[in-house]
Motif scaffolding. Structure first.
Motif, mmCIF file in Angstrom:
data_model
loop_
_atom_site.group_PDB
_atom_site.id
_atom_site.type_symbol
_atom_site.label_atom_id
_atom_site.label_comp_id
_atom_site.label_asym_id
_atom_site.label_seq_id
_atom_site.Cartn_x
_atom_site.Cartn_y
_atom_site.Cartn_z
ATOM 1 N N MET A 138 27.748 41.894 38.059
ATOM 2 C CA MET A 138 26.968 41.867 37.041
ATOM 3 C C MET A 138 27.057 41.099 36.194
ATOM 4 O O MET A 138 27.894 41.435 35.149
ATOM 5 C CB MET A 138 25.348 42.174 36.620
ATOM 6 C CG MET A 138 25.968 43.717 35.782
ATOM 7 S SD MET A 138 24.737 44.885 35.006
ATOM 8 C CE MET A 138 23.993 45.426 37.236
ATOM 9 N N LYS A 139 26.330 39.704 35.605
ATOM 10 C CA LYS A 139 26.539 39.048 34.771
ATOM 11 C C LYS A 139 24.975 39.184 33.028
ATOM 12 O O LYS A 139 25.569 38.965 32.295
ATOM 13 C CB LYS A 139 26.259 37.779 34.805
ATOM 14 C CG LYS A 139 27.588 36.841 36.181
ATOM 15 C CD LYS A 139 28.861 37.749 35.503
ATOM 16 C CE LYS A 139 29.713 36.669 36.429
ATOM 17 N NZ LYS A 139 31.041 37.361 36.046
ATOM 18 N N SER A 140 24.388 39.453 33.407
ATOM 19 C CA SER A 140 23.003 39.632 32.988
ATOM 20 C C SER A 140 23.816 40.836 31.690
ATOM 21 O O SER A 140 24.410 41.588 31.925
ATOM 22 C CB SER A 140 21.806 40.286 33.267
ATOM 23 O OG SER A 140 20.968 39.691 34.143
ATOM 24 N N SER A 141 22.806 40.662 29.817
ATOM 25 C CA SER A 141 23.611 40.714 28.959
ATOM 26 C C SER A 141 23.139 41.391 28.136
ATOM 27 O O SER A 141 21.813 40.710 28.329
ATOM 28 C CB SER A 141 25.237 39.552 28.517
ATOM 29 O OG SER A 141 23.978 38.470 28.077
ATOM 30 N N ALA A 142 23.123 41.995 27.292
ATOM 31 C CA ALA A 142 22.235 42.579 26.176
ATOM 32 C C ALA A 142 23.499 42.869 24.870
ATOM 33 O O ALA A 142 24.581 43.426 25.141
ATOM 34 C CB ALA A 142 21.612 43.930 26.275
ATOM 35 N N VAL A 143 22.981 42.407 23.937
ATOM 36 C CA VAL A 143 23.961 41.838 22.493
ATOM 37 C C VAL A 143 23.184 43.225 21.013
ATOM 38 O O VAL A 143 21.985 42.786 21.510
ATOM 39 C CB VAL A 143 24.118 41.200 21.854
ATOM 40 C CG1 VAL A 143 24.537 40.567 20.885
ATOM 41 C CG2 VAL A 143 24.399 40.337 23.069
ATOM 42 N N ASP A 144 23.762 43.693 20.118
ATOM 43 C CA ASP A 144 22.878 45.186 19.905
ATOM 44 C C ASP A 144 22.854 44.473 18.387
ATOM 45 O O ASP A 144 24.010 43.632 18.195
ATOM 46 C CB ASP A 144 24.817 45.975 19.293
ATOM 47 C CG ASP A 144 23.758 46.636 19.042
ATOM 48 O OD1 ASP A 144 23.088 46.842 17.803
ATOM 49 O OD2 ASP A 144 24.093 47.936 18.966
ATOM 50 N N CYS A 145 22.156 44.056 18.287
ATOM 51 C CA CYS A 145 21.284 43.123 17.285
ATOM 52 C C CYS A 145 21.088 44.153 15.724
ATOM 53 O O CYS A 145 19.776 43.700 15.070
ATOM 54 C CB CYS A 145 20.759 42.243 17.103
ATOM 55 S SG CYS A 145 20.732 40.852 18.553
#
Length: 385
Positions: A138-145
């Motif tokens: 999978m390509k969907s991403s989540a970045v910790d901000c």
């Protein structure tokens, strides 16, 4: 054939559930198929009866029933006497357990009561346009901000996509790790979340299936399920239950197709006698009866093993494979026995035929099931090199 896994209490419960689906769900099914989605009222009515999330603890509004056979009965009766496109199996048995087993106490108190009542409808977003069975791709991403995660990507073929209030979204959180995936609960009103058009399907017309888009969606840390890097393992863990439910549904559909066809051949006449009296009709139905009984016994045994927490990935893969392939053979044979009427949508066998085709694809295709079973036999190329 009498199914030995059920006690008198189960059969009493089945009778009550059957009356509900016959009276409250079936009369609306044609309208739902025409509009392309199930009215939200269906979920709230099921919630009022206590048929959603039977396993949920009483403190969250559930019945606290650990015996999976009661859920099995609800799913079977919906297939047989309700509307297969009414995806309470997805809501109660596939998605809600992620919250129930991975969620912390605050998350469970925030979401489960609304899921039990039917106020909040659930969906899970795993599949992507370029990654179907290969979840690790999978390509969907989540970045910790810091205080939130920033979610971007798209999903497709999402069941309950148009009506869901809470969507569990799988996204990559560790870019350089194939299995570095997290699970995020996206609420429908979050800025940046958008639903695509309802997708037109071959069957299951009442079940809304959609694309979903996530454009810089700010997901609070409080909406992360479990460890944000261990999502792939969680997905694998819950696939056992998902595939068991798929097997249960396939068997219920096969039994339904058999029942309505048996009734049809007893009343439809050709050459001056009921078509069921011809040897071909008798032989076809006799063979299907034996196969259904054998497969149902296998699936029921898997339910008992699941209750005992002993059901393995390769065992449930076998059940899903056998049940879905049999469903396909049964509906095909039953359409043939209906003749021209079987091709007409006014006859339920026509809908059962188109609905059945996806059973060999979702929750893992038949080919994937064979791969899992083969590896369970020790036939893994990585081990045999």
């Amino acid at each position: 054939m009498r199914r030995l896994i059920f006690d008198a209490e189960h059969e009493e419960f089945r009778a009550s559930v059957r009356r509900f689906f016959c009276n409250e769900i079936a009369p609306h099914a044609a309208g739902w198929r025409k509009q392309g989605y199930v009215d939200r009222r269906a979920y709230s009515r099921c919630g009022e009866q206590g048929y959603l999330l039977l396993w949920a603890d009483e403190k969250y509004g559930g019945a606290g029933i650990a015996d999976f056979r009661y859920e099995q009965i609800v799913y079977e009766e919906n297939i047989r006497h309700g509307e297969p496109g009414f995806y309470i199996n997805l809501h109660s048995g596939l998605v809600a357990p992620y919250i129930g087993k991975l969620g912390d106490e605050e998350q469970k108190r925030r979401w489960l009561p609304r899921c039990v009542s039917g106020e909040a409808i659930l969906a899970i977003a795993m599949t992507e346009p370029g990654a179907g069975s290969d979840l690790a791709g999978m390509k969907s991403s989540a970045v910790d901000c810091g205080d939130h995660w920033l979610l971007n990507g798209s999903k497709t073929y999402i069941s309950n996509g148009q009506i869901a209030d809470l969507i569990i979204v799988a996204a990559r959180t560790v870019p350089d790790q194939r299995y570095g995936i997290g699970l995020f609960v996206v609420e429908a009103d979050m800025p940046g979340f958008k639903r695509g058009n309802r997708l037109e399907k071959m069957g299951l017309k009442a079940q809304d299936t959609s694309e979903m888009f996530f454009d810089n969606v700010r997901v609070p840390k409080s909406n992360v399920l479990g460890d944000a890097t261990r999502g792939f393992g969680y997905l694998q863990q819950f696939l056992v239950g998902e595939r068991l439910i798929a097997a249960i549904d396939s068997m219920a559909a096969a039994q339904t197709a058999f029942d309505i066809t048996l009734e049809f051949v007893q009343s439809r006449r050709a050459f001056g006698r009921p078509i069921g009296t011809f040897q071909n009709s008798r032989f076809v139905l006799a063979g299907l009866r034996a196969e259904i009984d054998a497969a149902q016994t296998f699936v029921d045994q898997c339910v008992l093993e699941y209750n005992a927490r002993r059901l393995t990935a390769d065992e449930v893969a076998g059940a899903k494979l056998v049940a879905s392939e049999l469903e396909g053979r049964v509906v095909d044979a039953c359409v043939q026995l209906h003749g021209g009427a079987g091709y007409m949508e006014e006859y339920r066998i026509c809908r059962l035929y188109t609905e059945a085709r996806v059973s060999r694809i979702f929750a893992g295709s038949s080919e994937i099931m064979k791969e899992i079973i083969g590896r369970g036999l020790g036939l893994d190329e990585r081990k045999l090199k």
